[in-house]
Design an enzyme around this catalytic site. Structure first.
Site, short mmCIF file in Angstrom:
data_model
loop_
_atom_site.label_atom_id
_atom_site.label_comp_id
_atom_site.label_asym_id
_atom_site.label_seq_id
_atom_site.Cartn_x
_atom_site.Cartn_y
_atom_site.Cartn_z
N THR A 8 17.28 76.47 -33.40
CA THR A 8 16.70 77.56 -33.44
C THR A 8 16.90 78.20 -34.83
OG1 THR A 8 19.09 78.32 -33.22
CG2 THR A 8 18.02 78.30 -31.24
N THR A 27 23.33 69.10 -48.95
CA THR A 27 22.67 70.14 -50.04
C THR A 27 22.95 70.03 -51.41
OG1 THR A 27 23.35 72.51 -50.41
CG2 THR A 27 25.04 71.35 -49.18
N GLU A 53 24.12 72.30 -53.16
CA GLU A 53 25.52 72.94 -53.33
C GLU A 53 26.51 71.93 -53.63
OE1 GLU A 53 26.61 76.32 -53.13
OE2 GLU A 53 24.64 76.60 -53.95
N LYS A 84 30.58 70.50 -46.84
CA LYS A 84 29.30 69.75 -46.78
C LYS A 84 29.46 68.18 -47.36
CE LYS A 84 25.96 71.85 -44.62
NZ LYS A 84 24.84 71.19 -43.47
N LEU A 108 21.22 69.26 -38.24
CA LEU A 108 20.96 70.71 -38.95
C LEU A 108 21.85 71.71 -38.57
CD1 LEU A 108 16.93 70.69 -38.75
CD2 LEU A 108 18.58 69.27 -40.25
N TYR A 164 31.69 76.42 -48.13
CA TYR A 164 30.70 75.63 -47.35
C TYR A 164 30.29 74.54 -48.31
CZ TYR A 164 25.66 74.72 -47.17
OH TYR A 164 24.18 74.38 -46.64
P1 NAP Z 1 19.98 78.19 -40.39
O1 NAP Z 1 18.49 78.99 -40.19
O2 NAP Z 1 21.15 78.94 -40.64
O3 NAP Z 1 20.13 77.54 -39.10
C1 NAP Z 1 21.62 77.01 -38.73
C2 NAP Z 1 21.36 76.55 -37.19
O4 NAP Z 1 22.87 76.07 -36.85
C3 NAP Z 1 21.12 77.39 -36.17
O5 NAP Z 1 20.29 76.86 -35.40
C4 NAP Z 1 22.35 77.98 -35.54
O6 NAP Z 1 22.48 78.43 -34.40
C5 NAP Z 1 22.83 76.57 -35.78
N1 NAP Z 1 24.52 76.87 -35.61
C6 NAP Z 1 25.39 77.35 -36.38
N2 NAP Z 1 26.63 77.39 -35.89
C7 NAP Z 1 26.58 76.59 -34.85
C8 NAP Z 1 27.68 76.34 -33.75
N3 NAP Z 1 28.98 76.74 -33.90
N4 NAP Z 1 27.21 75.59 -32.73
C9 NAP Z 1 25.86 75.30 -32.70
N5 NAP Z 1 24.98 75.62 -33.20
C10 NAP Z 1 25.15 76.30 -34.48
O7 NAP Z 1 19.78 76.94 -41.48
P2 NAP Z 1 18.69 76.29 -42.15
O8 NAP Z 1 18.16 76.90 -43.26
O9 NAP Z 1 17.66 75.89 -41.17
O10 NAP Z 1 19.40 74.77 -42.63
C11 NAP Z 1 19.62 73.87 -41.71
C12 NAP Z 1 20.55 72.69 -42.37
O11 NAP Z 1 20.13 72.30 -43.51
C13 NAP Z 1 21.99 73.43 -42.40
O12 NAP Z 1 22.96 72.61 -42.11
C14 NAP Z 1 22.08 74.05 -44.07
O13 NAP Z 1 23.38 73.83 -44.33
C15 NAP Z 1 21.21 72.77 -44.42
N6 NAP Z 1 20.62 73.07 -45.78
C16 NAP Z 1 19.83 73.96 -45.88
C17 NAP Z 1 19.01 74.39 -47.07
C18 NAP Z 1 18.15 75.40 -47.26
O14 NAP Z 1 17.69 75.75 -48.33
N7 NAP Z 1 17.51 75.76 -46.31
C19 NAP Z 1 19.19 73.56 -48.17
C20 NAP Z 1 20.01 72.12 -48.13
C21 NAP Z 1 20.81 72.16 -46.89
P3 NAP Z 1 21.97 80.03 -34.21
O15 NAP Z 1 20.33 80.18 -34.26
O16 NAP Z 1 22.47 80.23 -32.88
O17 NAP Z 1 22.69 80.85 -35.24
O1 G4F Z 2 19.87 82.78 -50.96
P1 G4F Z 2 21.41 82.25 -51.30
O2 G4F Z 2 21.97 82.95 -50.48
O3 G4F Z 2 21.25 80.82 -51.04
P2 G4F Z 2 22.18 79.56 -51.47
O4 G4F Z 2 23.57 80.42 -51.88
O5 G4F Z 2 21.76 79.11 -52.85
O6 G4F Z 2 22.47 78.55 -50.43
C1 G4F Z 2 21.14 78.15 -49.58
O7 G4F Z 2 20.82 77.09 -50.40
C2 G4F Z 2 21.69 75.91 -50.50
C3 G4F Z 2 21.04 74.74 -50.82
O8 G4F Z 2 21.36 74.89 -52.49
C4 G4F Z 2 21.86 75.62 -48.73
F1 G4F Z 2 22.87 74.50 -48.67
C5 G4F Z 2 22.51 76.64 -48.32
O9 G4F Z 2 22.70 76.65 -46.87
C6 G4F Z 2 21.54 77.97 -48.30
O10 G4F Z 2 20.34 77.71 -47.74
O11 G4F Z 2 21.49 82.58 -52.76
C7 G4F Z 2 20.83 82.23 -53.86
C8 G4F Z 2 21.43 82.65 -54.95
C9 G4F Z 2 22.76 82.75 -55.22
O12 G4F Z 2 23.29 82.40 -56.55
C10 G4F Z 2 23.32 84.28 -55.00
O13 G4F Z 2 24.40 84.54 -55.73
O14 G4F Z 2 21.10 84.17 -55.30
C11 G4F Z 2 22.05 84.96 -55.49
N1 G4F Z 2 21.94 86.30 -54.84
C12 G4F Z 2 22.04 87.30 -55.61
N2 G4F Z 2 21.81 88.49 -54.79
C13 G4F Z 2 22.20 86.73 -53.48
C14 G4F Z 2 22.00 87.91 -53.54
N3 G4F Z 2 22.30 86.18 -52.56
C15 G4F Z 2 22.19 86.69 -51.28
N4 G4F Z 2 22.27 86.01 -50.28
N5 G4F Z 2 22.16 88.19 -51.33
C16 G4F Z 2 22.05 88.74 -52.35
O15 G4F Z 2 21.95 89.86 -52.35
#
Ligand code: NAP
Ligand code: G4F
Length: 350
Positions: free
Chosen positions: A10, A125, A127, A153, A80, A149
């Protein structure tokens, strides 16, 4: 026909990956968790909702994980699901450690028991790198996590390697840098900006409140990144790969471009809200994806400027369609005004 199980179908990546795997001819199973209101809008928006098989699973519940594996008999498992918001991990450090860290061991263990020959992808990630190093990070760069987080991870990253080396299982870490899209969650900064700019452009909102405008990230496009996950799973040998564009931009750059696209005066509408500054920040992240480019032949297709335009235009179109009375799968109208959400951990500590 190959079967794939996607945990977290989702979410942003889960939905795009489901669409991609369906296009490759896979039978796609996906896990969702029980919520008081169903959350399938992304799968609906991509037109794949009727084509995937859904299994109820919670990351804290080992029996539901085992059932998901036995019901889907997957050839490939894309793990994921996680608590994926860094900000929330400071507010909920214990459950984040469980859902983004320990849960990976639950799934690896269930895989070892029930689906030992299945290939396993861990959503690692950028991170993990955290810290304050300046240069591009590759697979050999040191890890210095800066949030609950990232620490969770990092544990999951190591467990993925440990299962590979201990049991000879095909387990791979995709160390993905930030990737965004119109399906990104509204709490992440890029979508927060694209949605707010669209609303400001239409006179529905006046101000955007943001935290650290100077933070720099390597932002790519989510559909490009889910393809790299699949590529890693097709290799002869399991390994770990950094996936990134190699270019970083600041949050201020994103705001500026988004405002320019809509002829909005940035200085009038942006406000800095100190409660949105994180207790510990990752100032800059940029990746070196040479290994993925060489061995997987992966390349990012969409650059930063086009990504901003795509996201802003998508949100503008949605709000216009909404004003015209159209009905379509979408999250924003159901989301609370950001000003009504108190960021407890930060505001109490300051
Ligand atoms: P997302 O949109 O937040 O999706 C997270 C998914 O995990 C959702 O389907 C959520 O369900 C499910 N989930 C959360 N808690 C759960 C629980 N307790 N039991 C079962 N399912 C649960 O994240 P995304 O951006 O698609 O990222 C996918 C993965 O890649 C994550 O592990 C994230 O940490 C990692 N990642 C993301 C990025 C990025 O930039 N997007 C970069 C590096 C790594 P609901 O829909 O019900 O909330
Ligand atoms: O969009 P963010 O919340 O993403 P962040 O923290 O980089 O994490 C995302 O990317 C990671 C990969 O590097 C994933 F692992 C993780 O699951 C997620 O998808 O914040 C990006 C930057 C941060 O430095 C934050 O402090 O934007 C800065 N920021 C400034 N103002 C803000 C805001 N972030 C959020 N969310 N909201 C603000 O108002």
């Amino acid at each position: 026909m190959k079967s794939a199980l996607i945990t977290g179908i989702t979410g942003q990546d889960g939905a795009y990956l489901a669409k991609f795997l369906l296009s490759k001819g896979y039978r796609v199973y996906g896990t969702f968790r029980r919520l008081s209101t169903p959350n399938f809008w992304r799968l609906q928006a991509l037109g794949v909702f009727p084509k995937v098989k859904l299994i109820s699973m919670d990351l804290g519940d080992f029996s539901s994980i085992s059932e998901a594996l036995t019901a889907s008999k997957p050839d490939e498992i894309y793990h994921l699901a996680a608590q994926s918001f860094v900000g929330a991990s400071f507010e909920q450090p214990i459950s984040t450690s469980d859902m983004s860290g320990l849960a990976t061991t639950r799934i690896l263990e269930a895989t070892r028991i029930h689906s030992r020959d299945a290939r396993f992808y861990q959503a690692s990630t950028s991170e993990l790198f955290g810290g304050s190093q300046l240069g591009p990070r590759s697979e050999s760069s040191p890890f210095e996590p800066q949030s609950p987080y990232a620490a969770a991870k990092l544990y999951a990253y190591w467990m993925t390697k440990i299962y590979r080396e201990s049991y000879g299982m095909f387990t791979t870490n995709g160390i993905l840098f930030n990737h965004e899209s119109p399906l990104r969650g509204l709490e992440f900064v890029t979508r927060k900006i694209s949605n707010a700019c669209a609303r400001i452009g239409l006179g529905l909102q006046d101000k955007i409140r943001l935290g650290n405008l100077e933070a720099r990230r390597d932002w790519g496009y989510a559909p490009d990144y889910v393809e790299s996950m699949w590529m890693m799973m097709q290799q002869d040998k399991a390994d770990d790969y950094v996936v990134a564009t190699g270019v970083s931009h600041s949050v201020a750059d994103f705001v500026q471009l988004a405002c320019e696209r809509l002829n909005i005066d940035m200085s009038t509408h942006i406000r800095i809200d100190k409660s949105l500054l994180r207790p510990l920040e990752v100032d800059r992240l940029v990746g070196d994806a040479k290994k993925a480019k060489t061995l997987l032949h992966w390349e990012p297709r969409l650059g930063f400027s086009d990504l901003v335009t795509l996201m802003v235009e998508a949100d503008l179109k949605r709000w216009k369609d909404w004003q015209a009375g159209k009905f379509f799968p979408w999250d924003a109208p159901l989301y609370p005004d950001a000003n009504n959400i108190i960021v407890t951990r930060y505001s109490l500590d300051r």
